[in-house]
Design a protein around this motif. Structure first.
Motif, PDB file in Angstrom:
ATOM      1  N   UNK A   1      -9.471  -8.276   0.630  1.00 24.35           N
ATOM      2  CA  UNK A   1      -8.058  -8.785   0.979  1.00 24.35           C
ATOM      3  C   UNK A   1      -7.167  -7.622   0.890  1.00 24.35           C
ATOM      4  N   UNK A   2      -6.581  -7.769   2.379  1.00 20.51           N
ATOM      5  CA  UNK A   2      -5.609  -7.340   2.791  1.00 20.51           C
ATOM      6  C   UNK A   2      -4.302  -7.227   1.480  1.00 20.51           C
ATOM      7  N   UNK A   3      -3.909  -6.376   1.120  1.00 22.07           N
ATOM      8  CA  UNK A   3      -2.791  -6.099   0.025  1.00 22.07           C
ATOM      9  C   UNK A   3      -2.168  -5.087   0.538  1.00 22.07           C
ATOM     10  N   UNK A   4      -0.381  -5.269   0.064  1.00 21.65           N
ATOM     11  CA  UNK A   4       0.579  -4.485   0.196  1.00 21.65           C
ATOM     12  C   UNK A   4       1.257  -4.044  -1.160  1.00 21.65           C
ATOM     13  N   UNK A   5       1.144  -2.651  -0.945  1.00 17.42           N
ATOM     14  CA  UNK A   5       1.283  -2.139  -2.011  1.00 17.42           C
ATOM     15  C   UNK A   5       2.653  -0.741  -1.829  1.00 17.42           C
ATOM     16  N   UNK A   6       3.231  -0.143  -2.473  1.00 18.50           N
ATOM     17  CA  UNK A   6       4.639   0.660  -2.804  1.00 18.50           C
ATOM     18  C   UNK A   6       4.249   1.346  -3.653  1.00 18.50           C
ATOM     19  N   UNK A   7       3.723   2.875  -3.465  1.00 19.92           N
ATOM     20  CA  UNK A   7       3.681   4.087  -4.289  1.00 19.92           C
ATOM     21  C   UNK A   7       5.067   4.914  -4.447  1.00 19.92           C
TER      22      UNK A   7
ATOM     23  N   UNK B   1       3.732  -0.613  -7.303  1.00 12.65           N
ATOM     24  CA  UNK B   1       4.304  -2.293  -6.672  1.00 12.65           C
ATOM     25  C   UNK B   1       3.776  -2.822  -6.290  1.00 12.65           C
ATOM     26  N   UNK B   2       3.123  -4.252  -6.167  1.00 14.10           N
ATOM     27  CA  UNK B   2       2.854  -4.649  -5.064  1.00 14.10           C
ATOM     28  C   UNK B   2       3.277  -5.645  -4.222  1.00 14.10           C
ATOM     29  N   UNK B   3       3.533  -5.872  -3.045  1.00 16.03           N
ATOM     30  CA  UNK B   3       4.261  -6.842  -2.043  1.00 16.03           C
ATOM     31  C   UNK B   3       3.556  -7.526  -1.289  1.00 16.03           C
ATOM     32  N   UNK B   4       4.790  -8.297  -0.676  1.00 18.16           N
ATOM     33  CA  UNK B   4       4.164 -10.040  -0.493  1.00 18.16           C
ATOM     34  C   UNK B   4       3.389  -9.991   0.768  1.00 18.16           C
ATOM     35  N   UNK B   5       4.070  -8.596   1.678  1.00 10.21           N
ATOM     36  CA  UNK B   5       3.272  -8.919   3.044  1.00 10.21           C
ATOM     37  C   UNK B   5       3.903  -7.518   3.169  1.00 10.21           C
ATOM     38  N   UNK B   6       4.084  -7.125   4.469  1.00 14.36           N
ATOM     39  CA  UNK B   6       3.999  -5.517   5.023  1.00 14.36           C
ATOM     40  C   UNK B   6       5.633  -5.393   4.767  1.00 14.36           C
ATOM     41  N   UNK B   7       6.773  -6.346   5.334  1.00 11.54           N
ATOM     42  CA  UNK B   7       7.772  -6.222   5.825  1.00 11.54           C
ATOM     43  C   UNK B   7       8.879  -6.116   4.477  1.00 11.54           C
ATOM     44  N   UNK B   8       8.678  -7.020   2.811  1.00 12.99           N
ATOM     45  CA  UNK B   8       8.733  -6.635   1.876  1.00 12.99           C
ATOM     46  C   UNK B   8       8.451  -5.007   1.417  1.00 12.99           C
ATOM     47  N   UNK B   9       7.081  -4.999   1.507  1.00 15.97           N
ATOM     48  CA  UNK B   9       6.483  -3.128   1.266  1.00 15.97           C
ATOM     49  C   UNK B   9       7.800  -2.741   1.338  1.00 15.97           C
ATOM     50  N   UNK B  10       7.883  -2.473   2.486  1.00 17.98           N
ATOM     51  CA  UNK B  10       9.208  -1.216   3.667  1.00 17.98           C
ATOM     52  C   UNK B  10      10.294  -1.462   2.601  1.00 17.98           C
ATOM     53  N   UNK B  11      10.677  -2.397   2.870  1.00 18.90           N
ATOM     54  CA  UNK B  11      12.068  -3.467   2.018  1.00 18.90           C
ATOM     55  C   UNK B  11      12.553  -2.606   0.375  1.00 18.90           C
ATOM     56  N   UNK B  12      11.171  -2.425  -0.655  1.00 23.81           N
ATOM     57  CA  UNK B  12      10.996  -2.110  -1.265  1.00 23.81           C
ATOM     58  C   UNK B  12      10.830  -0.350  -1.658  1.00 23.81           C
ATOM     59  N   UNK B  13       9.861  -0.215  -0.418  1.00 18.19           N
ATOM     60  CA  UNK B  13      10.500   1.674  -0.531  1.00 18.19           C
ATOM     61  C   UNK B  13      11.550   1.861  -0.200  1.00 18.19           C
TER      62      UNK B  13
ATOM     63  N   UNK C   1      -0.566  -0.540   3.175  1.00 16.43           N
ATOM     64  CA  UNK C   1      -1.726  -1.622   3.425  1.00 16.43           C
ATOM     65  C   UNK C   1      -3.233  -1.103   2.971  1.00 16.43           C
ATOM     66  N   UNK C   2      -3.792  -1.648   1.805  1.00 19.58           N
ATOM     67  CA  UNK C   2      -4.863  -1.652   1.500  1.00 19.58           C
ATOM     68  C   UNK C   2      -5.948  -2.894   1.224  1.00 19.58           C
ATOM     69  N   UNK C   3      -6.703  -2.267   1.444  1.00 25.37           N
ATOM     70  CA  UNK C   3      -7.937  -3.598   1.433  1.00 25.37           C
ATOM     71  C   UNK C   3      -8.446  -2.831   0.472  1.00 25.37           C
ATOM     72  N   UNK C   4      -8.404  -4.464  -0.825  1.00 28.67           N
ATOM     73  CA  UNK C   4      -9.096  -5.287  -1.954  1.00 28.67           C
ATOM     74  C   UNK C   4     -10.299  -5.591  -2.036  1.00 28.67           C
ATOM     75  N   UNK C   5     -11.508  -5.471  -2.503  1.00 26.87           N
ATOM     76  CA  UNK C   5     -12.464  -6.076  -2.978  1.00 26.87           C
ATOM     77  C   UNK C   5     -12.463  -7.654  -4.343  1.00 26.87           C
ATOM     78  N   UNK C   6     -12.297  -8.183  -4.004  1.00 28.20           N
ATOM     79  CA  UNK C   6     -11.896  -9.422  -4.862  1.00 28.20           C
ATOM     80  C   UNK C   6     -12.634  -9.406  -6.090  1.00 28.20           C
ATOM     81  N   UNK C   7     -13.875  -8.580  -6.001  1.00 25.06           N
ATOM     82  CA  UNK C   7     -14.629  -8.845  -6.504  1.00 25.06           C
ATOM     83  C   UNK C   7     -14.276  -8.125  -7.720  1.00 25.06           C
ATOM     84  N   UNK C   8     -14.160  -6.493  -7.637  1.00 23.45           N
ATOM     85  CA  UNK C   8     -14.657  -5.468  -8.177  1.00 23.45           C
ATOM     86  C   UNK C   8     -13.133  -4.918  -8.484  1.00 23.45           C
ATOM     87  N   UNK C   9     -12.311  -5.088  -7.360  1.00 18.25           N
ATOM     88  CA  UNK C   9     -10.849  -4.878  -7.748  1.00 18.25           C
ATOM     89  C   UNK C   9     -10.582  -3.762  -6.929  1.00 18.25           C
ATOM     90  N   UNK C  10     -11.531  -2.904  -6.001  1.00 20.03           N
ATOM     91  CA  UNK C  10     -11.462  -1.558  -5.583  1.00 20.03           C
ATOM     92  C   UNK C  10     -10.674  -1.700  -4.394  1.00 20.03           C
TER      93      UNK C  10
END
Length: 78
Positions: free
Chosen positions: A4-10, A25-37, A51-60
């Protein structure tokens, strides 16, 4: 494996002369991630939205893609 694609701010800070990541910090979409950054940019040496890909089973997380960056950041893919 369910990806699953997730959006994070670091934020990044200087630790003993090196750039180190802060609390993610996690964001709901790319625009929200850019605003937060952008909102966090003046409080840290660097901030990046990804934007990162997250394995929903392992969390990687894999395949980080920089959406925007401010200041100095470290390579999180290394």
């Amino acid at each position: 494996m369910s990806l699953s694609e997730k959006f994070i701010v670091l934020p990044f800070k200087k630790v003993r002369g090196n750039i180190a990541p802060g609390e993610m910090r996690q964001a709901t979409n790319s625009a929200a991630a850019e605003r937060l950054a952008g909102a966090m940019a003046n409080r840290f040496i660097g901030v990046a939205a990804y934007s990162v890909m997250v394995d929903m089973e392992s969390g990687d997380m894999s395949s980080p893609r920089v959406l925007c960056q401010y200041g100095e950041i470290a390579d999180i893919a290394a």
